[in-house]
Design a protein around this motif. Structure first.
Motif, PDB file in Angstrom:
ATOM      1  N   TYR A   6       0.827  -1.199   0.000  1.00 11.17           N
ATOM      2  CA  TYR A   6       0.000   0.000   0.000  1.00 11.17           C
ATOM      3  C   TYR A   6       0.870   1.262   0.000  1.00 11.17           C
ATOM      4  O   TYR A   6       0.589   2.223  -0.731  1.00 11.17           O
ATOM      5  CB  TYR A   6      -0.953   0.004   1.204  1.00 11.17           C
ATOM      6  N   ARG A   7       1.917   1.250   0.786  1.00 10.89           N
ATOM      7  CA  ARG A   7       2.823   2.413   0.797  1.00 10.89           C
ATOM      8  C   ARG A   7       3.396   2.643  -0.603  1.00 10.89           C
ATOM      9  O   ARG A   7       3.465   3.783  -1.074  1.00 10.89           O
ATOM     10  CB  ARG A   7       3.943   2.184   1.810  1.00 10.89           C
ATOM     11  N   TYR A   9       2.072   1.746  -3.420  1.00 10.74           N
ATOM     12  CA  TYR A   9       0.951   2.207  -4.245  1.00 10.74           C
ATOM     13  C   TYR A   9       0.752   3.707  -4.082  1.00 10.74           C
ATOM     14  O   TYR A   9       0.628   4.445  -5.060  1.00 10.74           O
ATOM     15  CB  TYR A   9      -0.304   1.414  -3.841  1.00 10.74           C
ATOM     16  N   ARG A  10       0.735   4.172  -2.832  1.00  6.32           N
ATOM     17  CA  ARG A  10       0.536   5.595  -2.577  1.00  6.32           C
ATOM     18  C   ARG A  10       1.713   6.423  -3.084  1.00  6.32           C
ATOM     19  O   ARG A  10       1.529   7.503  -3.641  1.00  6.32           O
ATOM     20  CB  ARG A  10       0.309   5.861  -1.074  1.00  6.32           C
ATOM     21  N   GLU A  11       2.931   5.930  -2.901  1.00  6.93           N
ATOM     22  CA  GLU A  11       4.122   6.649  -3.378  1.00  6.93           C
ATOM     23  C   GLU A  11       4.147   6.753  -4.895  1.00  6.93           C
ATOM     24  O   GLU A  11       4.744   7.675  -5.440  1.00  6.93           O
ATOM     25  CB  GLU A  11       5.391   5.970  -2.873  1.00  6.93           C
ATOM     26  N   GLY A  14      -1.072   6.445  -6.292  1.00  5.50           N
ATOM     27  CA  GLY A  14      -2.394   5.898  -5.993  1.00  5.50           C
ATOM     28  C   GLY A  14      -3.094   6.736  -4.937  1.00  5.50           C
ATOM     29  O   GLY A  14      -2.452   7.270  -4.037  1.00  5.50           O
ATOM     30  N   ASP A  15      -4.419   6.858  -5.052  1.00  4.12           N
ATOM     31  CA  ASP A  15      -5.125   7.724  -4.121  1.00  4.12           C
ATOM     32  C   ASP A  15      -6.255   7.046  -3.361  1.00  4.12           C
ATOM     33  O   ASP A  15      -6.954   7.696  -2.583  1.00  4.12           O
ATOM     34  CB  ASP A  15      -5.658   8.961  -4.844  1.00  4.12           C
ATOM     35  N   GLN A  16      -6.438   5.756  -3.537  1.00  5.62           N
ATOM     36  CA  GLN A  16      -7.482   5.062  -2.791  1.00  5.62           C
ATOM     37  C   GLN A  16      -7.115   4.971  -1.317  1.00  5.62           C
ATOM     38  O   GLN A  16      -5.962   4.695  -0.987  1.00  5.62           O
ATOM     39  CB  GLN A  16      -7.655   3.623  -3.315  1.00  5.62           C
ATOM     40  N   PHE A  18      -6.900   3.112   2.341  1.00  4.91           N
ATOM     41  CA  PHE A  18      -6.443   1.741   2.581  1.00  4.91           C
ATOM     42  C   PHE A  18      -7.579   0.708   2.503  1.00  4.91           C
ATOM     43  O   PHE A  18      -7.421  -0.319   1.853  1.00  4.91           O
ATOM     44  CB  PHE A  18      -5.735   1.621   3.940  1.00  4.91           C
ATOM     45  N   TRP A  21      -8.691  -0.067  -1.023  1.00  3.65           N
ATOM     46  CA  TRP A  21      -7.552  -0.673  -1.721  1.00  3.65           C
ATOM     47  C   TRP A  21      -7.367  -2.111  -1.255  1.00  3.65           C
ATOM     48  O   TRP A  21      -7.217  -3.020  -2.070  1.00  3.65           O
ATOM     49  CB  TRP A  21      -6.292   0.151  -1.463  1.00  3.65           C
TER      50      TRP A  21
END
Length: 157
Positions: A6-7, A9-11, A14-16, A18, A21
Motif C-alpha cells: 500500500y505504501r 501504491y501511494r508513493e 495511488g489515491d485510494q 487503505f 484498496w
C-alpha cells in the motif's frame, strides 16, 4: 506485507484509501484483476467451473487472505517442532512463499516464468514477502516464548 504494498501504491500516485484498496474495490472482473483472483479462476477452470466476473473481487480477497493464513499456519507447525526457533525463521517462510508463487503461478497462466521479470520487479515482490516473514516469525516467536514462560515452574507462582 500489505502495508508495504500500500505504501508503494501511494508513493506511485495511488489515491485510494487503505480499506477500499485492501478489499480490491474497483475489481469488476477477472481481466486485469490481481493474481489471487486470476489464480482462483484458473483453478476453477481446471475443475470445469466457470466463474462469473462478479465473483472476482470476493475471490481476490478470499484467496489473498487464505494464502497468507495458510503460510502462517504452516510456519507455526514447523516452528512448533523446532526447539528454540527464533524470530528469523519467518524470513525462510517469506522466501518460500515468494519462490512458490514463481513455480506454481506460471503453470496456471497467472505469472510469467521467473526469468522473464526484471530484477527490480522480483526484488519488490521478495522484499514484501520478507516483511511478511519477519512479522510472522516475530509473532510466532513471541507467542511460543510466552507459552513456554507460562508453562515453566517459574511461571506457576
Amino acid at each position: 506485507m500489505d502495508l508495504v504494498w500500500y505504501r508503494r501504491y501511494r508513493e506511485s500516485g495511488g489515491d485510494q484509501p487503505f480499506g477500499p484498496w485492501e478489499t480490491s474495490e474497483g475489481t469488476v472482473g477477472f481481466e486485469g484483476a490481481a493474481a489471487p483472483a486470476r489464480t482462483a479462476k484458473a483453478v476453477a477452470e481446471l475443475m470445469g467451473i466457470e466463474l462469473p466476473d462478479s465473483s472476482a473481487r470476493s475471490l481476490n480477497n478470499g484467496v489473498h487472505w487464505m494464502t497468507g493464513i495458510a503460510w502462517g499456519k504452516a510456519h507455526g507447525v514447523i516452528v512448533g517442532a523446532i526447539p528454540n526457533a527464533g524470530p528469523f525463521t519467518g524470513l525462510a517462510t517469506g522466501v518460500l512463499a515468494w519462490a512458490t508463487s514463481y513455480v506454481v503461478l506460471p503453470r496456471l497462466g497467472v505469472y510469467e516464468e521467473m526469468t522473464s521479470y526484471e530484477p527490480e520487479v522480483l526484488w519488490q515482490d521478495l522484499s514484501a514477502h520478507l516483511v511478511y516473514g519477519a512479522v510472522l516469525g516475530t509473532v510466532h516467536w513471541m507467542l511460543n516464548r510466552g507459552a513456554a514462560e507460562a508453562s515453566s515452574p517459574a511461571g506457576h507462582r
